[in-house]
Motif scaffolding. Sequence first.
Motif, PDB file in Angstrom:
ATOM      1  N   THR A  64       0.817  -1.217   0.000  1.00  0.00           N
ATOM      2  CA  THR A  64       0.000   0.000   0.000  1.00  0.00           C
ATOM      3  C   THR A  64       0.853   1.271   0.000  1.00  0.00           C
ATOM      4  N   PRO A  65       1.854   1.431   0.881  1.00  0.00           N
ATOM      5  CA  PRO A  65       2.680   2.651   0.804  1.00  0.00           C
ATOM      6  C   PRO A  65       3.431   2.767  -0.512  1.00  0.00           C
ATOM      7  N   ALA A  66       3.870   1.620  -1.069  1.00  0.00           N
ATOM      8  CA  ALA A  66       4.607   1.680  -2.333  1.00  0.00           C
ATOM      9  C   ALA A  66       3.712   2.185  -3.463  1.00  0.00           C
ATOM     10  N   VAL A  67       2.498   1.624  -3.551  1.00  0.00           N
ATOM     11  CA  VAL A  67       1.568   2.064  -4.593  1.00  0.00           C
ATOM     12  C   VAL A  67       1.166   3.520  -4.393  1.00  0.00           C
ATOM     13  N   ALA A  68       0.904   3.900  -3.139  1.00  0.00           N
ATOM     14  CA  ALA A  68       0.512   5.286  -2.861  1.00  0.00           C
ATOM     15  C   ALA A  68       1.640   6.259  -3.203  1.00  0.00           C
ATOM     16  N   SER A  69       2.881   5.864  -2.967  1.00  0.00           N
ATOM     17  CA  SER A  69       4.015   6.743  -3.287  1.00  0.00           C
ATOM     18  C   SER A  69       4.117   6.980  -4.780  1.00  0.00           C
ATOM     19  N   VAL A  70       3.838   5.941  -5.571  1.00  0.00           N
ATOM     20  CA  VAL A  70       3.867   6.101  -7.025  1.00  0.00           C
ATOM     21  C   VAL A  70       2.721   6.991  -7.483  1.00  0.00           C
ATOM     22  N   LEU A  71       1.535   6.743  -6.952  1.00  0.00           N
ATOM     23  CA  LEU A  71       0.369   7.532  -7.359  1.00  0.00           C
ATOM     24  C   LEU A  71       0.476   8.995  -6.943  1.00  0.00           C
ATOM     25  N   LEU A  72       1.250   9.246  -5.881  1.00  0.00           N
ATOM     26  CA  LEU A  72       1.347  10.602  -5.352  1.00  0.00           C
ATOM     27  C   LEU A  72       1.945  11.573  -6.369  1.00  0.00           C
ATOM     28  N   PHE A  73       2.750  11.060  -7.287  1.00  0.00           N
ATOM     29  CA  PHE A  73       3.421  11.925  -8.252  1.00  0.00           C
ATOM     30  C   PHE A  73       2.691  11.973  -9.600  1.00  0.00           C
ATOM     31  N   THR A  74       1.451  11.521  -9.609  1.00  0.00           N
ATOM     32  CA  THR A  74       0.629  11.630 -10.808  1.00  0.00           C
ATOM     33  C   THR A  74      -0.531  12.570 -10.526  1.00  0.00           C
ATOM     34  N   VAL A  75      -1.058  13.182 -11.591  1.00  0.00           N
ATOM     35  CA  VAL A  75      -2.110  14.187 -11.424  1.00  0.00           C
ATOM     36  C   VAL A  75      -3.397  13.552 -10.914  1.00  0.00           C
ATOM     37  N   PHE A  76      -3.834  12.469 -11.559  1.00  0.00           N
ATOM     38  CA  PHE A  76      -5.093  11.847 -11.183  1.00  0.00           C
ATOM     39  C   PHE A  76      -4.948  10.885 -10.009  1.00  0.00           C
ATOM     40  N   GLY A  77      -3.748  10.407  -9.757  1.00  0.00           N
ATOM     41  CA  GLY A  77      -3.568   9.435  -8.683  1.00  0.00           C
ATOM     42  C   GLY A  77      -3.274  10.031  -7.328  1.00  0.00           C
ATOM     43  N   ALA A  78      -2.959  11.335  -7.262  1.00  0.00           N
ATOM     44  CA  ALA A  78      -2.615  11.961  -5.982  1.00  0.00           C
ATOM     45  C   ALA A  78      -3.745  11.862  -4.958  1.00  0.00           C
ATOM     46  N   PRO A  79      -5.026  12.140  -5.314  1.00  0.00           N
ATOM     47  CA  PRO A  79      -6.096  11.980  -4.312  1.00  0.00           C
ATOM     48  C   PRO A  79      -6.220  10.543  -3.808  1.00  0.00           C
ATOM     49  N   ILE A  80      -6.057   9.572  -4.714  1.00  0.00           N
ATOM     50  CA  ILE A  80      -6.120   8.175  -4.285  1.00  0.00           C
ATOM     51  C   ILE A  80      -4.980   7.853  -3.335  1.00  0.00           C
ATOM     52  N   ALA A  81      -3.800   8.397  -3.614  1.00  0.00           N
ATOM     53  CA  ALA A  81      -2.645   8.160  -2.740  1.00  0.00           C
ATOM     54  C   ALA A  81      -2.897   8.703  -1.340  1.00  0.00           C
ATOM     55  N   LEU A  82      -3.460   9.885  -1.255  1.00  0.00           N
ATOM     56  CA  LEU A  82      -3.757  10.465   0.058  1.00  0.00           C
ATOM     57  C   LEU A  82      -4.796   9.629   0.810  1.00  0.00           C
ATOM     58  N   ILE A  83      -5.778   9.111   0.073  1.00  0.00           N
ATOM     59  CA  ILE A  83      -6.791   8.255   0.710  1.00  0.00           C
ATOM     60  C   ILE A  83      -6.154   6.976   1.236  1.00  0.00           C
ATOM     61  N   LEU A  84      -5.237   6.376   0.468  1.00  0.00           N
ATOM     62  CA  LEU A  84      -4.566   5.146   0.906  1.00  0.00           C
ATOM     63  C   LEU A  84      -3.725   5.386   2.158  1.00  0.00           C
ATOM     64  N   PHE A  85      -2.982   6.508   2.167  1.00  0.00           N
ATOM     65  CA  PHE A  85      -2.189   6.824   3.347  1.00  0.00           C
ATOM     66  C   PHE A  85      -3.084   7.050   4.568  1.00  0.00           C
ATOM     67  N   ALA A  86      -4.180   7.766   4.388  1.00  0.00           N
ATOM     68  CA  ALA A  86      -5.094   8.023   5.496  1.00  0.00           C
ATOM     69  C   ALA A  86      -5.739   6.732   5.993  1.00  0.00           C
ATOM     70  N   ALA A  87      -6.096   5.852   5.065  1.00  0.00           N
ATOM     71  CA  ALA A  87      -6.708   4.583   5.463  1.00  0.00           C
ATOM     72  C   ALA A  87      -5.734   3.731   6.262  1.00  0.00           C
ATOM     73  N   LEU A  88      -4.474   3.682   5.808  1.00  0.00           N
ATOM     74  CA  LEU A  88      -3.481   2.896   6.534  1.00  0.00           C
ATOM     75  C   LEU A  88      -3.230   3.480   7.918  1.00  0.00           C
ATOM     76  N   LEU A  89      -3.209   4.797   8.022  1.00  0.00           N
ATOM     77  CA  LEU A  89      -3.020   5.443   9.321  1.00  0.00           C
ATOM     78  C   LEU A  89      -4.190   5.168  10.248  1.00  0.00           C
ATOM     79  N   LEU A  90      -5.400   5.112   9.698  1.00  0.00           N
ATOM     80  CA  LEU A  90      -6.587   4.845  10.507  1.00  0.00           C
ATOM     81  C   LEU A  90      -6.672   3.383  10.918  1.00  0.00           C
ATOM     82  N   LEU A  91      -6.189   2.492  10.068  1.00  0.00           N
ATOM     83  CA  LEU A  91      -6.351   1.064  10.325  1.00  0.00           C
ATOM     84  C   LEU A  91      -5.357   0.518  11.346  1.00  0.00           C
ATOM     85  N   TRP A  92      -4.202   1.179  11.514  1.00  0.00           N
ATOM     86  CA  TRP A  92      -3.186   0.537  12.356  1.00  0.00           C
ATOM     87  C   TRP A  92      -3.626   0.383  13.811  1.00  0.00           C
TER      88      TRP A  92
END
Length: 384
Positions: A273-301
Amino acid sequence: MLGKWRTRLVSAIAAAGVVSGAAWAIEMRTEDEVNITGTYDQMVFAAGDTVTLNATATDDVFGAGDDVRATGGSYDHLFMAGGDLSLQDATPHDLFAAGGELDMVSGHVLDDFAAAGGRIKLSRDLRIDGDALIAGGNIDIRSPIGGALRAAGGTIYLNSAVTGDVYLNGRDIQLGPDAHIMGSLTHRGRNVTIDPSAQVDGQTTALEPPPEPDWAPLKKVARFLGWTFMFGMFLAAIVVAWAFPRLMNDSAQIIRDRPLSMLGLGVLIAFLTPAVASVLLFTVFGAPIALILFAALLLLWPIALIAAAYTLGMFGRNRMKPGEPPPSSGARVLWCGLAMLILIVLGMIPVVGQIVWWAAFLFGLAAVVVQAGAALSKQQTAPA
């Protein structure tokens, strides 16, 4: 002499800025292994994994790489940068070096020497006619210096002759028996040792070392945060076990039934999940998805740790009271809180605690994600 270094560095930067407009005046080599030999009357730039310099150059020479060696030759201004730097039987007019480890074995620096690095060693067979400016973690100076010396670092050992004034600033400073300072000595250090055979012709000035850092307030804050975190996790375990009994029961059940599968899935989710989110973070359309993935992982731990604690608590309860009816909601909450306390205590043990917490997190993460996915799929099929 020290005043000339700034002018020379500015000249080097200016020369680098006109590379594109005067490429014909620069010899450039960029490969995995670069060997610079021969005679040059223009600037030379070499970069690679391993760079070996053994040339005669009347202009500046730059060597950058993981392993940079000057094994001979003569240079006007020699610049070395990288991981491991070494000088042997070379004669630069001025030498500037910055890297992880600097081993100046032999040679003759006709004027000034400047170096910065983790470990710096100047051997007896190296001679510096001008000033020396050195900054590093571990500094060992055994070569004679014809000008002034300024050194700052963690550990400084001086065991050679210095014609000019010497200024040393470090945690541990030591002057060996062959140290001979013909000018004055100024030192600032916590532990200063001067051998009885060392000579200082001028005045010796001992400056007050900087005060020891006071870690007591930081320790108090860390202790307060630690107790707050432990109490918060204990309270969160009780609240989640009481508010989401079905999620906790289902998560505990799947961990008991498929422990190895949950462990493997938890590793996959935690690292993918962090690896995929890091890649998406540097794309225009994938940045919101990356932030959601990071937030979800932070909430789930924290929920994942609580699910693991709930599983541990129910396992302990069934072991201690086999054959009895399922526990009440209040008993489940208490057993979950007790298990969380056990995890917190185990987490205080060095190394072992980190392993236990990681394992609990991975088990709980996989179980919670699987149950959340199952709940979402049921909600989507319900209207149909």
